[in-house]
Write an enzyme that holds these catalytic residues in place. Sequence first.
Site, PDB file in Angstrom:
ATOM      1  N   ASP A 199      -3.764 -81.284  47.674  1.00 54.22           N
ATOM      2  CA  ASP A 199      -5.129 -80.833  47.413  1.00 54.22           C
ATOM      3  C   ASP A 199      -5.922 -80.755  48.719  1.00 54.22           C
ATOM      4  OD1 ASP A 199      -7.284 -80.370  45.322  1.00 54.22           O
ATOM      5  OD2 ASP A 199      -8.137 -82.094  46.378  1.00 54.22           O
ATOM      6  N   GLU A 264      -2.973 -76.557  49.372  1.00 53.18           N
ATOM      7  CA  GLU A 264      -4.106 -75.738  48.929  1.00 53.18           C
ATOM      8  C   GLU A 264      -5.043 -75.512  50.115  1.00 53.18           C
ATOM      9  OE1 GLU A 264      -7.878 -75.986  45.834  1.00 53.18           O
ATOM     10  OE2 GLU A 264      -7.196 -77.739  46.941  1.00 53.18           O
TER      11      GLU A 264
END
Length: 534
Positions: A199, A264
Amino acid sequence: MTEWWRGSVTYQVYPRSFQDSDGDGIGDLKGITMRLPYLADLGVEAIWLSPIFRSPMADMGYDVSDYTDVDPLFGDLADFDALVSRAHDLGLKVIIDQVISHSSDQHPFFQNSRQSRSADRADWYVWADAQPDGSPPNNWLSVFGGSAWEWDSRRRQYYLHNFLPSQPDFNFHNPAVQDWALDVLRFWLDRGVDGFRLDTVNYYFHDRQLRSNGPLAPKDNLPPVNPYELQDHLFSKSQPENLGWLQRIRALLDGYEGRTTVGEVGDAPWRNVQIMADYTRPGRLHMAYSFDMLGPEFTAAHFRDKIEGFFNGAPDGWPMWAFSNHDVVRHATRWQAQGAADAVAKQACAMLLSFEGSICLYQGEELGQTETDIDFHELTDPPGIRFWPDYKGRDGCRTPMVWDASDQGGFTTGHPWLPIKPPQRARNMAAQAGLAGSVLEFYREMLAYRRATPALRVGRTRFFDLPEPVLAFTRDPGLGCVFNLSAKPVSMTAEADLAGGPQHAAHLGGGRLTLGPNGFCFLRPKDGVLTLKA
């Protein structure tokens, strides 16, 4: 096959909303395990689980308080182990989210760090003194609104949070933080996971000098809903030190056979593709995932620019493309003006699964699922609550998976944590399974075609120079992919034969290819030649 991830298709599962096994209205690990045969039958090769770790759930699990345990909402470690075992039995890989750029403010490390400037973990988070007038150290803003700095009265300093104040950022300039994060990854690798979705992978490091970000001109001469969009975030993320850290992660993964990473990447559109390329150079991440195709743009030029831009910047790198996820409006709704609903859904499927790179599907998109219209009193998402009504947050794409037409959609026997409304129930799985022409059956057909077609998995891409609204390219060796990105018919000269794969509203004859509204097809060379001209 150690590079199983190259050209693979991953299915993102949002655990709160996939399947509830105990009637509390919240999805859980046992529920996911129950539905794994559906995913194997669909034809994907891996699943990605959004966070399942212990958390106060201020940001639905993206605020972690214990990185090596499962939150009781979802089950326990035994349930996780059973899920991984069942997935592997079905031939599915398991990728889990790792949210290590920041933690919950309830994490014991932050509780220690905030006690004093001499605490054991005093420098495990990003702390800075106030300016002489008491204001924050610089102008950095939070993605979720307001300053990225929060005053702490015990330390009498500000701490950095790129998201909620309850999500303080780790200080990755501290080698001990890096060592701890590697131990977290090692814990889950030893439990058998096949990889990590990292993330906010470009948020790990901040500028040591804490220099302020510069301005950006507002779009349309109006201030945006969120002032975060008024800054060029040059110093608060995407720092050069991140590259060395990604190499440390890769070195750990290389010690385990057949494991992978996908990061990401979220930055300004003009930097995003280059960052993706930099992050996937040899010795760094295996794949990079971005928001480049998660917006309203639906033009041939846009898709071509992102794909060419990536591979021009990193010929040896590898992207992961997606059209929907848990943070954006579902693409069936974003692109609803582009044609009939099912036609747009099928075209999006065929187009995405034709792109060079790996692919990520978001739960429910195989049903042509649309965004849920959420009322204010139904909201759970912090930025949605803050910026209502001009931004309604992310709850609309996070509503439960609809398995059947019942009031609870087959998701739960209790009260679902987010509402299941009639437009979503109408696109349930049971009504589409086995139905010729349904969006679900088209996804199954297209996924099977990609698996059986090496050119679609690993073939290089060459684009044809055709005017809008036609997106056309070849995937080596010699597979043509042609899409009419409009609701009006188009026609072109074609020296080719139909390849026999999935198609819609396509007619080839007399040296002309005609594509009806949202039409598409796959082509093979004719007499060794594949030519398309306007």
